[in-house]
Design a protein around this motif. Sequence first.
Motif, PDB file in Angstrom:
ATOM      1  N   SER A 116      33.011  -3.110 -33.926  1.00  0.00           N
ATOM      2  CA  SER A 116      34.224  -3.935 -34.038  1.00  0.00           C
ATOM      3  C   SER A 116      33.943  -5.365 -33.581  1.00  0.00           C
ATOM      4  O   SER A 116      33.431  -5.577 -32.477  1.00  0.00           O
ATOM      5  CB  SER A 116      35.338  -3.350 -33.156  1.00  0.00           C
ATOM      6  OG  SER A 116      35.529  -1.978 -33.447  1.00  0.00           O
ATOM      7  N   TRP A 144      39.934  10.663 -32.549  1.00  0.00           N
ATOM      8  CA  TRP A 144      40.319  10.219 -33.886  1.00  0.00           C
ATOM      9  C   TRP A 144      40.520  11.395 -34.840  1.00  0.00           C
ATOM     10  O   TRP A 144      40.659  11.191 -36.042  1.00  0.00           O
ATOM     11  CB  TRP A 144      39.256   9.270 -34.449  1.00  0.00           C
ATOM     12  CG  TRP A 144      39.224   7.974 -33.727  1.00  0.00           C
ATOM     13  CD1 TRP A 144      38.430   7.650 -32.669  1.00  0.00           C
ATOM     14  CD2 TRP A 144      40.050   6.828 -33.971  1.00  0.00           C
ATOM     15  NE1 TRP A 144      38.698   6.366 -32.252  1.00  0.00           N
ATOM     16  CE2 TRP A 144      39.686   5.854 -33.037  1.00  0.00           C
ATOM     17  CE3 TRP A 144      41.053   6.544 -34.899  1.00  0.00           C
ATOM     18  CZ2 TRP A 144      40.288   4.585 -32.992  1.00  0.00           C
ATOM     19  CZ3 TRP A 144      41.665   5.291 -34.866  1.00  0.00           C
ATOM     20  CH2 TRP A 144      41.290   4.329 -33.922  1.00  0.00           C
ATOM     21  N   GLY A 158      34.413  10.290 -32.519  1.00  0.00           N
ATOM     22  CA  GLY A 158      34.885  11.143 -31.432  1.00  0.00           C
ATOM     23  C   GLY A 158      36.226  11.765 -31.807  1.00  0.00           C
ATOM     24  O   GLY A 158      36.974  11.204 -32.615  1.00  0.00           O
TER      25      GLY A 158
HETATM   26  N1  C2G Z   1      33.553   8.186 -27.103  1.00  0.00           N
HETATM   27  C1  C2G Z   1      33.194   9.456 -26.663  1.00  0.00           C
HETATM   28  N2  C2G Z   1      33.372   9.785 -25.361  1.00  0.00           N
HETATM   29  C2  C2G Z   1      33.878   8.887 -24.484  1.00  0.00           C
HETATM   30  C3  C2G Z   1      34.230   7.592 -24.922  1.00  0.00           C
HETATM   31  C4  C2G Z   1      34.055   7.253 -26.251  1.00  0.00           C
HETATM   32  O1  C2G Z   1      32.722  10.296 -27.459  1.00  0.00           O
HETATM   33  N3  C2G Z   1      34.040   9.266 -23.178  1.00  0.00           N
HETATM   34  C5  C2G Z   1      33.374   7.873 -28.527  1.00  0.00           C
HETATM   35  C6  C2G Z   1      34.701   7.569 -29.223  1.00  0.00           C
HETATM   36  O2  C2G Z   1      35.374   8.780 -29.579  1.00  0.00           O
HETATM   37  C7  C2G Z   1      34.242   6.775 -30.439  1.00  0.00           C
HETATM   38  C8  C2G Z   1      32.991   6.032 -29.897  1.00  0.00           C
HETATM   39  O3  C2G Z   1      32.593   6.707 -28.687  1.00  0.00           O
HETATM   40  O4  C2G Z   1      33.838   7.657 -31.483  1.00  0.00           O
HETATM   41  C9  C2G Z   1      33.278   4.573 -29.591  1.00  0.00           C
HETATM   42  O5  C2G Z   1      34.375   4.524 -28.700  1.00  0.00           O
HETATM   43  P1  C2G Z   1      35.228   3.156 -28.646  1.00  0.00           P
HETATM   44  O6  C2G Z   1      34.303   2.026 -28.444  1.00  0.00           O
HETATM   45  O7  C2G Z   1      36.373   3.364 -27.707  1.00  0.00           O
HETATM   46  O8  C2G Z   1      35.746   3.078 -30.157  1.00  0.00           O
HETATM   47  P2  C2G Z   1      37.255   2.831 -30.666  1.00  0.00           P
HETATM   48  O9  C2G Z   1      37.850   1.696 -29.935  1.00  0.00           O
HETATM   49  O10 C2G Z   1      37.905   4.157 -30.661  1.00  0.00           O
HETATM   50  O11 C2G Z   1      36.994   2.276 -32.154  1.00  0.00           O
HETATM   51  O12 C2G Z   1      37.584   2.093 -36.858  1.00  0.00           O
HETATM   52  C10 C2G Z   1      37.398   2.941 -35.733  1.00  0.00           C
HETATM   53  C11 C2G Z   1      37.443   2.168 -34.443  1.00  0.00           C
HETATM   54  O13 C2G Z   1      36.604   1.017 -34.500  1.00  0.00           O
HETATM   55  C12 C2G Z   1      37.006   3.079 -33.278  1.00  0.00           C
END
Ligand code: C2G
Length: 132
Positions: free
Chosen positions: A36, A96, A93
């Motif tokens: 992003s 979603w 993750g």
């Molecule tokens: N994640 C995870 N475990 C965590 C934190 C994050 O598995 N404890 C995973 C999230 O589920 C996601 C990825 O790491 O698949 C990235 O997390 P974020 O940076 O928070 O992404 P997000 O803001 O959810 O952006 O178009 C989709 C969005 O850009 C997703």
Amino acid sequence: MKRVITYGTFDMLHYGHINLLKRAKQMGDYLIVVLSSDEFNWEAKQKKTYFSFEKRKQLLEAIRYVDLVIPENSWDQKISDMQAWQVDEFVMGDDWAGKFDYLAEQTGVNVTYLARTPEISTTQIKNDLNRK
Ligand code: C2G
């Protein structure tokens, strides 16, 4: 070559992100991370990142599981991304879960939601640091 794609902000990179990227890579041979942009984070997710896009990109590119990092500028780019990058697997993750099933219907990619790593998040880190 089996191509896997995932999307995210990946701010303040932590082991939850690494666990996700590791499992995503294990689903294929080549992992694309769609990162992003700073503008997209603010406009679409009201997220102000600690690290800029360039720094977050640099960190991701240093991870052995990641083969390519490209920018995410819009919610609507996923379908064209699947086609442009000939993606086989779309992985996110499970916070979603269900949100991107349309990609399977519209592009034929395999959509998988992986269990999040518990107890760690960028927000958690910031809150814990503020409490110290
Ligand atoms: N994640 C995870 N475990 C965590 C934190 C994050 O598995 N404890 C995973 C999230 O589920 C996601 C990825 O790491 O698949 C990235 O997390 P974020 O940076 O928070 O992404 P997000 O803001 O959810 O952006 O178009 C989709 C969005 O850009 C997703």
